[in-house]
Design a protein around this motif. Structure first.
Motif, mmCIF file in Angstrom:
data_model
loop_
_atom_site.group_PDB
_atom_site.id
_atom_site.type_symbol
_atom_site.label_atom_id
_atom_site.label_comp_id
_atom_site.label_asym_id
_atom_site.label_seq_id
_atom_site.Cartn_x
_atom_site.Cartn_y
_atom_site.Cartn_z
ATOM 1 N N ARG A 215 8.424 5.249 8.697
ATOM 2 C CA ARG A 215 8.861 5.336 7.302
ATOM 3 C C ARG A 215 8.537 6.724 6.749
ATOM 4 N N ASP A 216 9.384 7.217 5.842
ATOM 5 C CA ASP A 216 9.170 8.541 5.260
ATOM 6 C C ASP A 216 7.833 8.600 4.520
ATOM 7 N N ALA A 217 7.140 9.730 4.686
ATOM 8 C CA ALA A 217 5.826 9.873 4.072
ATOM 9 C C ALA A 217 5.495 11.348 3.865
ATOM 10 N N ILE A 218 4.456 11.584 3.095
ATOM 11 C CA ILE A 218 3.917 12.928 2.888
ATOM 12 C C ILE A 218 2.454 12.911 3.330
ATOM 13 N N ILE A 219 2.099 13.846 4.206
ATOM 14 C CA ILE A 219 0.708 13.976 4.643
ATOM 15 C C ILE A 219 0.082 15.144 3.899
ATOM 16 N N ARG A 220 -1.064 14.905 3.268
ATOM 17 C CA ARG A 220 -1.796 15.961 2.577
ATOM 18 C C ARG A 220 -3.145 16.164 3.273
ATOM 19 N N PRO A 221 -3.277 17.242 4.047
ATOM 20 C CA PRO A 221 -4.522 17.480 4.778
ATOM 21 C C PRO A 221 -5.721 17.654 3.840
ATOM 22 N N ILE A 222 -6.842 17.061 4.234
ATOM 23 C CA ILE A 222 -8.123 17.249 3.543
ATOM 24 C C ILE A 222 -9.005 18.168 4.387
ATOM 25 N N THR B 288 0.839 -1.189 0.000
ATOM 26 C CA THR B 288 0.000 0.000 0.000
ATOM 27 C C THR B 288 0.876 1.241 0.000
ATOM 28 N N ARG B 289 0.531 2.207 -0.841
ATOM 29 C CA ARG B 289 1.263 3.476 -0.875
ATOM 30 C C ARG B 289 0.405 4.630 -0.355
ATOM 31 N N ILE B 290 -0.880 4.649 -0.713
ATOM 32 C CA ILE B 290 -1.775 5.733 -0.312
ATOM 33 C C ILE B 290 -2.683 5.243 0.819
ATOM 34 N N LEU C 173 2.996 7.000 1.362
ATOM 35 C CA LEU C 173 4.244 6.374 1.786
ATOM 36 C C LEU C 173 5.241 6.437 0.635
ATOM 37 N N LEU C 174 6.448 6.894 0.905
ATOM 38 C CA LEU C 174 7.445 6.970 -0.167
ATOM 39 C C LEU C 174 7.888 5.579 -0.598
ATOM 40 N N VAL C 175 7.845 4.639 0.320
ATOM 41 C CA VAL C 175 8.092 3.226 0.004
ATOM 42 C C VAL C 175 6.870 2.442 0.471
#
Length: 382
Positions: free
Chosen positions: A333-340, A298-300, A349-351
């Motif tokens: 793990r490295d990730a990007i959070i995009r607020p809704i 899973t990535r998203i 998840l970058l990986v």
């Protein structure tokens, strides 16, 4: 002449008064960790009040090992209080615990999720009702035996991982609010190992110094989730089909409660060349969906009920570059959070990670320090 509050140094709990003038309620599970916290604070001269919660049937608990808050644990907590000479109370929170934790655990499991009841217990019982009880007792703060650190930053108290990464309990405490954090104290978070805690227990002569750590969820004996769910919801053992990702029937099962996301063994499907894993649990159709290992990646991740502990509002940036933990046993793990919204986000998840399941927590960590920025709950079919 005594110093006034403006010039008096802060005590070890952060108050500008003597320990004897500082009342602290200690949440005592009966284990070595919370017992050491209570004993240490009592030895330092604080006005300690120990409280233990009875969370489920006392009689059933007496015969159990390896879980917290059981009957023998209540006895052990009381004994420590007697040894150290501070008052101890047992509060019956059985109804609260059932309504706030056990019922949701059962419903989540039946819905195909993988719940984490210990987080809900901290959130809805220990750091809510018990914390309010501590305030009713006019305590200045409440202390627990959790392995996590509370530090005071430029904008107020911050939550930080424990020094001992192997004991860190930040995953289970992400939903601690800023308001709660201002009242809570975690005296064990700075210790480098559990051996230090046990050494302190021996130093104070505590009867629980060599007591084994709790392993199970307190109301799930021997980790047998299915047996507990079946007792709470007898209809949960309804049989159904094991299907592949195209819907082809490969076999049968005796209830989705017997399976978890990522499970490989015990599927009862023979004659296949490649191993299959549980990819999804569909409680409505009573289907266990299986597939190859790569289908678990899973990535998203959709996340909701977010508790944000950053210095600026969650929605003040389109993206937050952090590290996230999606299982208590996995490293961040490295990730990007995009607020809704203020409480909902998409986490990338970058990986890709395997076995990400609805019902688990997604906890946010600073990539440059030990600070925790809160977290949320994974939901939908991620």
């Amino acid at each position: 002449m005594p110093l006034d509050n403006k010039s008096q140094a802060l005590n070890s709990l952060g108050f500008a008064k003597t320990p004897s003038e500082t009342r602290v309620v200690v949440a005592m599970s009966g284990g070595v960790d919370s017992s050491v916290v209570a004993a240490q604070l009592a030895e330092e001269g604080y006005d300690v009040v120990g409280i233990t919660l009875q969370l489920y049937d006392h009689g059933a608990a007496l015969a159990k090992k390896g879980a917290c808050c059981a009957g023998r644990d209540i006895h052990d907590a009381r004994r420590v209080a007697e040894e150290m000479g501070f008052p101890h109370y047992v509060l019956d929170y059985e109804n609260v615990f059932r309504d706030a934790v056990i019922d949701e655990f059962a419903e989540s499991y039946l819905g195909g999720a993988t719940p984490v009841p210990c987080i809900r217990c901290n959130e809805r019982v220990k750091f809510k009702d018990l914390l309010e009880t501590a305030k009713d007792l006019e305590a200045d703060c409440m202390a627990t035996g959790h392995y996590i650190q509370r530090m005071v930053g430029d904008t107020g108290p911050e939550l930080h991982s424990a020094v001992d990464a192997g004991r860190d309990q930040s995953y289970f405490l992400f939903s601690t609010t800023a308001e709660q954090l201002s009242y809570l104290r975690f005296p064990l978070g700075h210790l480098s190992s559990k051996a230090e805690t046990r050494a302190l227990a021996s130093k104070y002569g505590l009867s629980v110094a060599d007591k084994p750590d709790s392993q199970d969820i307190c109301f799930v004996p021997d980790g047998n989730y299915a047996a507990v769910i079946e007792k709470l919801r007898p209809e949960a053992a309804s049989p159904g089909d094991i299907v592949d990702m195209d819907g082809n029937v490969l076999g049968g099962h005796n209830g989705v409660i017997h399976y978890t996301i990522g499970q490989r063994r015990g599927l009862g499907i023979g004659g296949l060349e490649d191993p299959l894993y549980v990819i999804k649990l569909d409680a409505d159709s009573r289907q266990v969906v299986v597939g190859p290992k790569e289908a678990l990646s899973t990535r998203i991740i959709p996340v909701r009920e977010i508790n944000w502990l950053g210095d600026t509002p969650f929605e003040s940036k389109p993206e937050w570059h952090v590290a996230v933990k999606v299982r208590s046993t996995r490293p961040p793990r490295d990730a990007i959070i995009r607020p809704i919204s203020a409480t909902e986000a998409e986490v990338e998840l970058l990986v890709p990670e395997e076995g990400v399941s609805p019902g688990q927590a997604c906890v946010f960590y600073d990539t440059d320090s030990s600070r925790i920025f809160g977290g949320g709950w994974i939901w939908r079919g991620c």
